[in-house]
Design a protein around this motif. Structure first.
Motif, PDB file in Angstrom:
ATOM      1  N   ILE A 146     -37.179  14.741 -26.692  1.00  0.00           N
ATOM      2  CA  ILE A 146     -37.997  13.918 -27.573  1.00  0.00           C
ATOM      3  C   ILE A 146     -39.343  13.658 -26.900  1.00  0.00           C
ATOM      4  CG2 ILE A 146     -37.135  11.710 -26.686  1.00  0.00           C
ATOM      5  CD1 ILE A 146     -37.215  10.696 -29.625  1.00  0.00           C
ATOM      6  N   VAL A 190     -40.093   4.349 -33.860  1.00  0.00           N
ATOM      7  CA  VAL A 190     -40.049   5.674 -34.478  1.00  0.00           C
ATOM      8  C   VAL A 190     -40.346   5.550 -35.966  1.00  0.00           C
ATOM      9  CG1 VAL A 190     -38.406   6.635 -32.818  1.00  0.00           C
ATOM     10  CG2 VAL A 190     -37.551   5.545 -34.916  1.00  0.00           C
ATOM     11  N   HIS A 234     -39.186  11.029 -39.522  1.00  0.00           N
ATOM     12  CA  HIS A 234     -39.238  12.101 -38.522  1.00  0.00           C
ATOM     13  C   HIS A 234     -38.120  12.007 -37.496  1.00  0.00           C
ATOM     14  CE1 HIS A 234     -43.261  13.896 -39.487  1.00  0.00           C
ATOM     15  NE2 HIS A 234     -43.363  12.752 -40.132  1.00  0.00           N
ATOM     16  N   HIS A 235     -37.720  10.773 -37.136  1.00  0.00           N
ATOM     17  CA  HIS A 235     -36.667  10.576 -36.142  1.00  0.00           C
ATOM     18  C   HIS A 235     -35.735   9.471 -36.631  1.00  0.00           C
ATOM     19  CE1 HIS A 235     -38.440  13.089 -32.985  1.00  0.00           C
ATOM     20  NE2 HIS A 235     -39.603  12.535 -33.258  1.00  0.00           N
ATOM     21  N   SER A 264     -30.211   8.646 -34.192  1.00  0.00           N
ATOM     22  CA  SER A 264     -30.019   9.954 -33.568  1.00  0.00           C
ATOM     23  C   SER A 264     -29.709   9.798 -32.084  1.00  0.00           C
ATOM     24  CB  SER A 264     -31.271  10.811 -33.743  1.00  0.00           C
ATOM     25  OG  SER A 264     -32.323  10.331 -32.923  1.00  0.00           O
ATOM     26  N   VAL A 271     -32.931   9.320 -29.901  1.00  0.00           N
ATOM     27  CA  VAL A 271     -33.585   8.015 -30.021  1.00  0.00           C
ATOM     28  C   VAL A 271     -32.732   6.936 -29.370  1.00  0.00           C
ATOM     29  CG1 VAL A 271     -34.347   6.247 -31.648  1.00  0.00           C
ATOM     30  CG2 VAL A 271     -34.925   8.644 -32.055  1.00  0.00           C
TER      31      VAL A 271
END
Length: 286
Positions: free
Chosen positions: A4, A190, A194-195, A199, A202
């Motif tokens: 990331i 975030v 997009h993220h 996740s 993250v």
């Protein structure tokens, strides 16, 4: 291993210290995470959305003005590390009336915060003083302008230590923003488009950030070592004083947010920007 990008949007320990500790102490690696720490200072908001960002202040302004659902997942501090430095003869912010102040643009997070603080001291930044717009950086040119007398005061960030610079340059520390305006400004945020906040990458980033905060709280000597690596003009004693004044008492040990403080801050920012406010509970999940 997950990967990331993590972008800082301002220079100095305000944005860089916690991520630096997490990186250097191996906390990202412990999470099975490769974090590319990126300089996002000049990125437009579309590019920034592709990364996680440290700059919660910029993310809040973007959420209010661009409609992007930035989500704040960890908070480092509620007290922005920006200061007003003045030439000799100035002793308070009220003394800036009719003077020239070098300051960030009002549409940027630090510039917006500066305007809020000035208003709290009875100053209209558009009429009661002359604002000379400056980009954030190492503030070397701002100090040069103070020496030359082309400005009377400068709004500076954490690439320098204000008391040390004031003593060397014969200046005055007029105010610390963190004493007059509190807002969760740095941490991890975030754009869910997009993220996903859930996740693995993250969540690993958030855990590493909070682990670094806990290390700073539990091991101040180590934290001072890292701080001094950024503020290389300081002696060890000066670095300790800077940490004890601005970092140790005010940086979170767990990354959580004070929603009451956040709501008051978001409301003030919205008024300053002339836009509708939003519930802080929908912005901050930290």
């Amino acid at each position: 291993m997950h990967t990331i990008d993590l972008a800082y949007v301002g220079r100095g320990i305000h944005e860089e210290l916690v991520a630096h500790v997490a990186d250097q102490e191996g906390y990202y690696a412990d999470e099975g995470l490769h974090v590319a720490i990126r300089d996002g200072i000049d990125w437009d908001i579309r590019r920034l959305r592709g990364a996680a960002t440290i700059g919660l202040g910029r993310a809040v302004l973007s959420r209010l003005t661009d409609g992007i659902d930035w989500t704040m997942l960890s908070v480092n501090t509620h007290r922005p590390l920006f200061w007003f430095l003045g030439r000799p003869g100035l002793e308070s912010l009220e003394d800036l009336r009719g003077r020239r102040l070098a300051v960030h643009a009002g549409f940027t997070a630090p510039g917006c915060f500066a305007r809020i603080v000035l208003r709290r001291h009875g100053l209209d930044p558009d009429h009661d003083l002359t604002c000379v717009v400056r980009a954030p950086g190492d503030y070397g040119m701002d100090l040069r302008m103070l020496r030359e007398g082309s400005i009377d005061a400068a709004y500076v960030g954490s690439t320098l230590a204000p008391e040390q610079v004031a003593e060397e340059e014969g200046l005055r520390v007029l105010a610390w923003v963190g004493d007059h305006f509190r807002i969760p400004t740095v941490g991890v945020a975030v754009d869910p488009a997009h993220h996903s906040p859930e996740s693995p990458a993250v969540q690993g980033l958030v855990r590493a950030n909070r682990r670094a905060l806990a290390t700073i709280a539990a091991r101040p000597d180590l934290a001072v070592d890292y701080l001094a690596s950024f503020l290389t003009r300081l002696t060890r004693d000066e670095a300790v004083r800077h940490f004890d004044t601005y970092i140790g008492p005010y940086f979170s040990a767990d990354g959580h947010v004070d929603l009451a403080v956040a709501q008051e801050a978001v409301d003030l920012v919205a008024v300053e920007l002339g836009v509708a406010t939003q519930p802080a509970a929908g912005i901050y999940q930290a």
